[in-house]
Write an enzyme that holds these catalytic residues in place. Structure first.
Site, short mmCIF file in Angstrom:
data_model
loop_
_atom_site.label_atom_id
_atom_site.label_comp_id
_atom_site.label_asym_id
_atom_site.label_seq_id
_atom_site.Cartn_x
_atom_site.Cartn_y
_atom_site.Cartn_z
N ASP A 243 -40.49 26.46 8.56
CA ASP A 243 -41.42 27.22 7.71
C ASP A 243 -42.56 26.30 7.27
OD1 ASP A 243 -42.38 29.27 6.05
OD2 ASP A 243 -41.19 28.56 4.35
N GLU B 94 -38.35 37.64 -1.09
CA GLU B 94 -39.32 37.07 -2.01
C GLU B 94 -40.54 37.97 -2.18
OE1 GLU B 94 -39.60 33.25 -2.47
OE2 GLU B 94 -41.23 33.58 -3.89
N ASP B 95 -41.05 38.49 -1.07
CA ASP B 95 -42.37 39.12 -1.09
C ASP B 95 -42.37 40.64 -1.07
OD1 ASP B 95 -43.26 36.55 -0.95
OD2 ASP B 95 -43.80 36.63 1.18
N HIS C 211 -36.96 35.44 6.38
CA HIS C 211 -36.97 34.45 5.30
C HIS C 211 -37.90 34.77 4.14
CE1 HIS C 211 -40.58 32.52 7.15
NE2 HIS C 211 -40.79 32.06 5.93
N ASP C 212 -38.91 35.59 4.35
CA ASP C 212 -39.83 35.88 3.25
C ASP C 212 -39.69 37.30 2.69
OD1 ASP C 212 -41.09 33.46 2.76
OD2 ASP C 212 -42.60 33.77 4.31
N HIS D 170 -46.20 35.18 10.78
CA HIS D 170 -45.64 33.94 10.23
C HIS D 170 -44.12 33.84 10.43
CE1 HIS D 170 -44.51 30.73 7.53
NE2 HIS D 170 -43.93 31.58 6.71
#
Ligand code: MN
Length: 743
Positions: free
Chosen positions: A152, A91-92, A87-88, A62
């Site tokens: 995104d 957060e993750d 980008h993630d 992704h």
């Protein structure tokens, strides 16, 4: 120990191939960029190692795909690619922002931070308008954050297939509500088009498939027509010694469907299913001249329709769009739109803001985006601005692609959206000019403040210190900026008026021995269903509410204001804004349909079908918990659906049809045709009642001016299959031209 080592070989290869493919789309990078991108890639692979997407693929595909969209489709550089890859992760995974700052520097960390904040805004259940405000705040800080977010979102939309249905609907609604208008405003036309197509595919799969299929069926005929249209043009263009590209581009499924729906015509009757685009490769200083030379060739070869000429080369649109459009009459008398532009203009048209930056400063034109950002900034900084109203304004203004050009008394040009009034003009000069505007002269003649601007108008605003906005000014303006400013001023006035009421309420609370004053006021505002404190106090100030009654349903308990237990006629208590979900009372008969709501048989709840879209069995539906009318079932393609789902997502519940039954629903049909006198009614009703064996609930018919008829019939049907059978059969009847289901 490294996680990377444990990735199965085949998956590792897939990931590596995706990465190499992404790298190949980056236009320019030096060794340092290359190293940083590689480092970001490795970090992302390691960090997302344990994660899978809903489809089962490794998660890291992704961020790689998002980086590719940034580079290939928006034309962003290495910085954005690195940020997109990362980008993630914050957060993750357990990577922190600090780690990113140390490895990749402050700027990348800031962008990743912006993206993380936007994401967390979505995960909670805050209304879309607030989310939208957050998106815009990020936008004014660093545009790249929003551009990466757009990429995104696009990738998520493209891969939505494996998500549960209710999530698909929510994401589609949000895209339709926020991202599509924003993409349009930022000039990312290609993104907007794809967003809307993908939304339609989810919310209205039936019609989407129908249009897509028809487009595919007619592809060959269309291509040979375009070929025939282009051939004589090519011959003439080749003589010019200019490098050019020419192509026929099909319009989007969404826009074709809108035409079918709005004009009520059949697919076969729509001629402009495509536009022909001619893109010239010429130096900057020859652009305008070359476009007009090509225009002249096009209109030599095919006859033009003069009213359809649109010149955005001389004066670009306010979102930066430049192009020369004309509509001509092609072979067999079909209208064809031709778009003439240069490579640079094409890049701006496709990539908007991102491309605009690249060319910024070269041409010395007023920077349309900077100006727009200034407006956004101004509205955001206003403490009185209301997110819901702001989003509404933004969306309405976006629907209008056209602009109007007017002049100040000194001859400076101002660009406003078409539909803007003289008062909008005053606010566009300066907020204070707007506030104190008393009268307006247009071309030296006094005009009302609501006067709609026309191209070329020269406008002079007269002001007075004592003037201030009133409620009816809102009806005289069109732009979001003016609306926001007027509302803000009105709110300030209301606030001042309510000040006295606020003091009395606070005094009363103290007398009641309530300590938690703020909490108590909040409770009162909610109880009486006002949207803000200001409105509540204002209502008291103007005697809409009476201070002596306000406290009646309440009492003090342990220093707090609490509701008295209700004895008679309980007013429904609204908790956290979510109305109470009512169980079906035992006495009522079983409801007429078998729906599953939130996975439970729908019989357990009181629900009704929404009047706006009258769902029938088989339609895609969702349940919406209203504040006073229980559960309503809407179709997912209901015109109100996007609004409901994105603003009140927390009230939306999953609803699906349980297995077949012989229960009936109401469906309205609009039938038009050639009038054949009395026989029409008879043949329609015979077909429906005797042959199709359906019940008619109501039947209205009248003759049209053209000598035809228009009939509206309410039918009772069991499911969509039955309905479509009926539509098909009715269409075949003599004298009947169209049969459409009325939404
Ligand atoms: Mn993402």
């Amino acid at each position: 120990m490294s996680d990377v080592l444990v990735i199965p070989e085949q998956e590792r290869q897939t990931i590596e191939a995706a990465y190499q493919d992404m790298l190949s789309t980056i236009k320019s990078m030096d060794d340092e960029d290359r190293q940083n991108i590689q480092a970001a890639y490795e970090l992302a692979v390691g960090a997302h190692f344990h994660q899978r997407r809903k489809s089962g693929e490794p998660y890291v595909l992704h961020p790689i795909a998002v980086a590719k969209i940034c580079s290939q489709e928006i034309g962003l550089g290495p910085t954005a690619v690195i940020a997109a890859l990362l980008h993630d992760v914050v957060e993750d995974t357990n990577i922190t922002l600090e780690d990113i700052k140390v490895k990749f520097g402050e700027r990348i960390a800031e962008i990743v931070d912006g993206l993380t904040k936007l994401d967390s805004a979505y995960n909670n259940e805050s209304p879309q308008a607030e989310n939208f405000k957050k998106v815009l705040s990020t936008l004014v800080e660093d545009v790249r954050v929003v551009l990466i977010k757009m990429a995104d979102r696009l990738h998520n939309m493209r891969t939505l297939g494996s998500m549960p249905r209710h999530k698909q609907l929510k994401i589609a609604a949000e895209t339709n509500f926020i991202y599509a208008p924003l993409a349009h405003r930022l000039g990312l036309y290609a993104f907007r088009t794809e967003y809307l197509d993908l939304c339609m595919k989810i919310t209205d799969p039936e019609h989407y498939k129908e249009v897509a299929q028809k487009l595919a069926e007619t592809k060959r005929a269309r291509e040979s027509y375009i070929e025939e249209f282009i051939r004589p043009l090519k011959k003439r263009l080749d003589e010019l010694q200019i490098r050019y590209r020419i192509m026929g581009r099909p319009k989007s499924i969404y826009s074709i469907w809108n035409k079918l729906k709005n004009k009520g015509v059949a697919f076969e009757e729509i001629y402009d299913l495509f536009a022909v685009r001619i893109i010239l490769d010429v130096p900057r200083n020859q652009e305008k001249q070359s476009c007009w030379i090509v225009y002249s060739i096009v209109t030599d070869v095919h006859i033009p329709i003069p009213e359809r000429l649109k010149d955005w080369v001389t004066t670009p649109k306010s979102n930066g769009y430049e192009s020369l459009h004309t509509t001509v009459i092609g072979p067999s008398g079909r209208y064809v739109e031709v778009q003439i532009r240069t490579e640079r203009m094409d890049e701006i048209a496709e990539r908007g803001f991102a491309a605009h930056w690249k060319y910024k400063g070269i041409n010395g034109q007023p920077d349309v985006y900077e100006r727009w950002l200034d407006t956004v900034r101004e509205i955001l900084e206003d403490p009185n601005s209301d997110a819901v109203e702001f989003l509404g304004d933004f969306r309405t203004n976006n629907l209008f692609h056209e602009e109007v050009y007017v002049f100040t008394p000194k001859g400076d040009m101002k660009v406003l959206p078409l539909g803007a009034s003289a008062l909008d003009f005053a606010f566009s000069i300066h907020t204070d000019v707007g506030y104190h505007c008393t009268s307006i002269r247009v071309n030296n003649k006094l005009q009302p403040m609501g006067y709609k601007l026309k191209n070329g108008d020269q406008i002079q605003v007269l002001t007075s210190k004592n003037q201030r906005p009133s409620e009816d000014w809102l009806k005289m303006v069109f732009t979001g900026k003016a609306k926001a400013k007027i509302r803000s001023s009105l709110k300030e006035e209301r606030r001042q008026k309510g000040e006295f009421a606020r003091e009395s309420i606070e005094r009363k609370l103290k007398n009641l021995k309530v300590n938690e004053i703020d909490e108590a006021v909040e409770r009162l505002v909610r109880y009486y269903e006002y949207t803000s404190h200001v409105d509540f106090f204002y209502a008291l100030a103007v005697d809409e509410l009476h201070i002596q009654d306000v406290f009646k349903p309440f009492k003090e308990e342990g220093g707090r204001l609490v509701e008295k237990p209700l004895v008679i006629e309980p007013k429904p208590v609204v908790e956290e804004g979510l109305p109470e979900l009512k169980r079906r009372s035992e006495k009522k008969p079983l409801v007429k349909a078998r729906l599953m709501i939130n996975g439970e048989p729908g019989d357990a709840y009181d629900f009704t079908f929404a009047n706006c879209c009258n769902p029938v069995q088989g339609d895609e539906v969702f349940a919406y918990l209203t504040s006073n009318a229980g559960l309503k079932i809407h179709r997912t393609n209901c015109p109100n659906a996007a609004n409901l789902m994105s603003n009140y997502g927390y009230r939306v519940m999953k609803a699906e049809w349980a297995s077949t039954t012989n229960i009936t629903f109401v469906a309205d049909l609009l039938i038009t045709g050639v009038d054949a006198g009395r026989g029409v009614i008879e043949s329609l009703s015979h077909e429906i009642s005797s042959l199709l064996q359906l019940n008619i609930r109501s039947f209205n018919i009248h003759a049209t001016e053209e000598g035809g008829f228009e009939a509206r019939i309410s039918l009772l049907v069991a499911n969509t299959d039955q309905l479509y059978l009926a539509i098909k059969a009715l269409k075949k009847l003599e004298h009947v031209s169209t049969v459409t289901r009325v939404e």
